[in-house]
Design a protein around this motif. Sequence first.
Motif, short mmCIF file in Angstrom:
data_model
loop_
_atom_site.label_atom_id
_atom_site.label_comp_id
_atom_site.label_asym_id
_atom_site.label_seq_id
_atom_site.Cartn_x
_atom_site.Cartn_y
_atom_site.Cartn_z
N ILE A 135 0.84 -1.19 0.00
CA ILE A 135 0.00 0.00 0.00
C ILE A 135 0.88 1.25 0.00
CG2 ILE A 135 -1.94 -1.13 1.18
CD1 ILE A 135 -1.09 0.07 3.77
N ALA A 136 0.26 2.37 -0.41
CA ALA A 136 1.01 3.64 -0.45
C ALA A 136 0.20 4.74 0.21
CB ALA A 136 1.32 4.02 -1.89
N VAL A 137 0.91 5.65 0.86
CA VAL A 137 0.32 6.89 1.36
C VAL A 137 0.85 8.00 0.46
CG1 VAL A 137 0.17 8.49 3.31
CG2 VAL A 137 0.27 6.02 3.75
N LEU A 138 -0.06 8.73 -0.20
CA LEU A 138 0.35 9.81 -1.11
C LEU A 138 0.10 11.16 -0.44
CD1 LEU A 138 -1.22 8.50 -4.46
CD2 LEU A 138 0.97 7.87 -3.40
N GLU A 139 1.13 11.97 -0.38
CA GLU A 139 1.02 13.28 0.26
C GLU A 139 1.46 14.36 -0.71
OE1 GLU A 139 -0.09 14.91 3.04
OE2 GLU A 139 0.77 16.64 2.01
N LYS A 140 0.60 15.37 -0.91
CA LYS A 140 0.94 16.39 -1.92
C LYS A 140 2.09 17.29 -1.48
CE LYS A 140 -2.33 20.03 -0.71
NZ LYS A 140 -3.45 20.84 -1.10
N GLY A 141 2.24 17.49 -0.18
CA GLY A 141 3.33 18.32 0.31
C GLY A 141 4.35 17.46 1.03
N TRP A 142 4.71 17.89 2.24
CA TRP A 142 5.62 17.07 3.03
C TRP A 142 4.82 16.34 4.10
CZ3 TRP A 142 5.17 22.33 3.33
CH2 TRP A 142 4.91 22.88 4.58
N LEU A 143 5.38 15.24 4.57
CA LEU A 143 4.70 14.37 5.51
C LEU A 143 4.16 15.15 6.72
CD1 LEU A 143 5.05 10.86 6.10
CD2 LEU A 143 5.70 12.08 8.16
N ALA A 144 2.87 15.01 6.95
CA ALA A 144 2.21 15.62 8.11
C ALA A 144 2.40 17.14 8.20
CB ALA A 144 2.67 14.95 9.40
N GLY A 145 2.44 17.81 7.04
CA GLY A 145 2.59 19.26 7.05
C GLY A 145 1.25 19.99 7.04
N GLY A 146 0.15 19.25 7.00
CA GLY A 146 -1.18 19.87 6.99
C GLY A 146 -1.63 20.20 8.40
N ASN A 147 -2.89 19.88 8.71
CA ASN A 147 -3.42 20.17 10.05
C ASN A 147 -2.65 19.44 11.14
OD1 ASN A 147 -5.61 21.84 9.19
ND2 ASN A 147 -6.61 19.99 8.47
N MET A 148 -2.07 18.31 10.77
CA MET A 148 -1.32 17.54 11.76
C MET A 148 -0.23 18.40 12.40
SD MET A 148 -1.17 14.65 13.19
CE MET A 148 -0.09 13.48 14.01
N ALA A 149 0.43 19.21 11.58
CA ALA A 149 1.54 20.02 12.11
C ALA A 149 1.05 21.34 12.68
CB ALA A 149 2.55 20.28 11.01
N ARG A 150 -0.25 21.61 12.57
CA ARG A 150 -0.75 22.93 12.91
C ARG A 150 -1.67 22.94 14.12
NH1 ARG A 150 -0.11 25.95 7.96
NH2 ARG A 150 1.03 24.57 6.58
#
Lengths: 406, 104
Positions: free
Chosen positions: A50-65
């Motif tokens: 399986i793959a996890v596709l992320e448009k930016g960098w890993l966990a740079g969305g709400n996770m990091a905010r």
Amino acid sequence: MSADHLPEHPDFLWRNPEPKSSYDAVIVGGGGHGLATAYFLAKNHGMTNIAVLEKGWLAGGNMARNTTIIRSNYLWDESAAIYEHALKLWEILPEELEYDFLFSQRGVMNLAHTLGDVRESVRRVGANKLNGVDAEWLDPQQVKELCPILNISDNIRYPVMGATYQPRAGIAKHDHVAWAFARKCDELGVDIIQNCEVTGFLKEGNRVVGVKTSQGTIHTEKVGLAAAGHSSVLAEMAGFRLPIQSHPLQALVSELHEPVHPTVVMSNHVHVYVSQAHKGELVMGAGVDSYNGYGQRGSFHVIEHQMAAAVELFPIFARAHVLRTWGGIVDTTMDASPIIGTTPVENMFVNCGWGTGGFKGTPAAGLTFAHTIATGAPHELNKPFALERFETGALIDEHGAAAVAH
Amino acid sequence: MLLISCPNCGPRDETEFHYGGQAHVAYPESPDALTDRQWAEYLFYRDNTKGAFAERWVHSTGCRQWFNMLRDTVSYDIQAIYKMGEPRPDVNTTAATTPEGAKK
Ligand SMILES: Cc1cc2nc3c(=O)[nH]c(=O)nc-3n(C[C@H](O)[C@H](O)[C@H](O)COP(=O)(O)OP(=O)(O)OC[C@H]3O[C@@H](n4cnc5c(N)ncnc54)[C@H](O)[C@@H]3O)c2cc1C
Ligand SMILES: [Zn+2]
């Protein structure tokens, strides 16, 4: 674990492979939820291609905010069940993932400032206890004992009339949570692919068979959407609608201070929530901007309101400085509850709608979403959170009830 | 903070206004004929456009009138403000105006 024993640098925690031409399942979104989903797919269901596709960098969305508050004192049975399951997972995950993400069970207080607040809060404490969730009602003196810097005088605009308290609640280091999941996913053979934006879907009839990405086309038997604020954009590409509205939500931190704030304090009524990070910053959040937005910034007047509330509740904050503010994009639903389940497109599944409170749900979101993706059917815990509830009317209306005002 | 040009009062801070969600969502013509799915669409489903979005605002602390606004949900650029009942303007042909009414 102390600060001089910080875990390994993230660069060495996972591989950065090229995408393969096909996978058994593709998860869109490399935030906490996407990573937790991949972890449980591999661990509980043996799906490792399986793959996890992320448009930016890993966990740079709400996770990091986000402001990292973890609690399970929700009102309705369905919510108490899923958030409490998440909390139980938080309690065992550092050991299971072999990574200390500094989960600190320092307790969360939800303040009451009006008679209506008091009644609602006491009711919620009762409901929590019936659901096996730890909860107490505190009078203003007890509030003061637990958090001495709180102003409980009655000559402020909205005096503290008491609080609910969940001792097992707390905070964790969000980046470390993401890295912990990513490292284990990688060990289990999951491909984590960053800078890979999903731009469309391949369908055969009504069945999804692949994703188009900025790194080429990837064939897959199953797609799980875990894209938080962008879920409706992806749904639109796939040809269906979600009852989601995306709003900017901000947070801010002060400079470092000595430990002054021993617990987490939230106020729904004057709308501010505060904790002190492990290093010493005061971390604060408030409400969403009222309007829809995809810009990762928010309105200044929201910060003004939250600071006014914070300074009245914590007079010693008057001399603290705001060091940084930032915003995320949260995906809100009409009943303030998440959506985890199947979609109108065959083999496509969605986990979204966690809005302003999905960090705490990360482990349970991953566990139940993985179950649904692997088996095609809901887990007992996410059954009530299906998309169909907006049609059947079986809403789980946590607005206000769960001590969130948005 | 947005600077919103109320059609009646002129430019005012966002804090004077309240947001009313997606514009041009009409009350169903024959409510009794709707299926559960159609009711769900009417009550709970709204567009969540990334880009130019037509939405309703009310000038709550001013004239208390509702109006429509075309706003970019990424840049927050206000592209047009128009009256309730008027069709959504085509921003390519209707140039947005600044609060002073000058061409942008
Ligand atoms: C300021 C703020 C404070 C918050 N405070 C709390 C809190 O105290 N407690 C709490 O429980 N929750 C809190 N939340 C909510 C919580 O952060 C979210 O509910 C949760 O992080 C959502 O799940 P996620 O981690 O997977 O989302 P995200 O981290 O946003 O992951 C989604 C990912 O999908 C990616 N993506 C989007 N589109 C595509 C595409 N087309 N292709 C590939 N990838 C794509 C994005 O880049 C993103 O990384 C807060 C949120 C904010 C913004
Ligand atoms: Zn006006």
